[in-house]
Enzyme design. Sequence first.
Site: not given
Ligand code: DGL
Length: 265
Positions: A45, A75, A185
């Site tokens: 992110g 993600c 997220c």
């Molecule tokens: N899992 C990621 C999402 O759903 C965010 C985590 C990250 O910043 O890597 O946006």
Amino acid sequence: MYQNAYPIGVLDSGIGGLTVVRQLQRLLPGEDILYYGDSANCPYGNRSEDEIFALTLKMLRFLESRQVKCVAIACNTISTLTDRLRPHCPFPLISIVESSADYIVREKLKRVGLIATEFTVKTDVYNQRVHAQDPDCEIISKGSPNLAALIDRGDFNQSAINEEITECVDVILAKAPVEHLLLACTHFPIVSENFRACFPQLALIDPAEQQAESVKNLLVYRQLSNPQIRGKLTVCTSGETEVYEAVSKRLGLYGPASCEAVPLE
Ligand code: DGL
């Protein structure tokens, strides 16, 4: 073409996509799942679009080498690049952003708070997809630079997590009195109790539920469902496998049957 017995691929920048695995196992218990979490490079992110794209292509190549029948991009941050990624994949990609934005429209919600990574918020994809279908729906967003990384370390330090949640959600509530909060997220539903404790008045939306529905619809439509009774979960990560074991337990997952350390090449 793609075989019914192939696993569903799930990818994420880290452990967050296990929240999608939880919903897939609930809805599609017979399916095998092959998960890749790029914890060595998490958080995504705070990265540039080109960096996220290049890292994701590597994960997709890995899943392709293991023969998956489709890939759920768990993600949200990566899902913002789905249109750019699709031409590079021989299998269908299911975006968590598309599934949950469409859910907001279907439910006729008119004002929704959204907490996500800074990257997801900057791309404005949720707003764009929702507004294209319902111009009256307002999405009030706030990006968190720290929450996903805290969770991905498996560091469930309650006060650090609660502070970050409170700071972000207060910004949303100062802009508008929302009743719904979209946890945009994948890492965030892992700490949904913290959200509930800090803001008991808000109805939380976990986009993993809508994404699992989208995967199910795709498999049914393409006649790709696996008829077995109980599927197995295989987890691969570029990071520490122990955190995946611990979070799988925390989420009540079936498995993983194996947890492999696989560098991203
Ligand atoms: N899992 C990621 C999402 O759903 C965010 C985590 C990250 O910043 O890597 O946006």
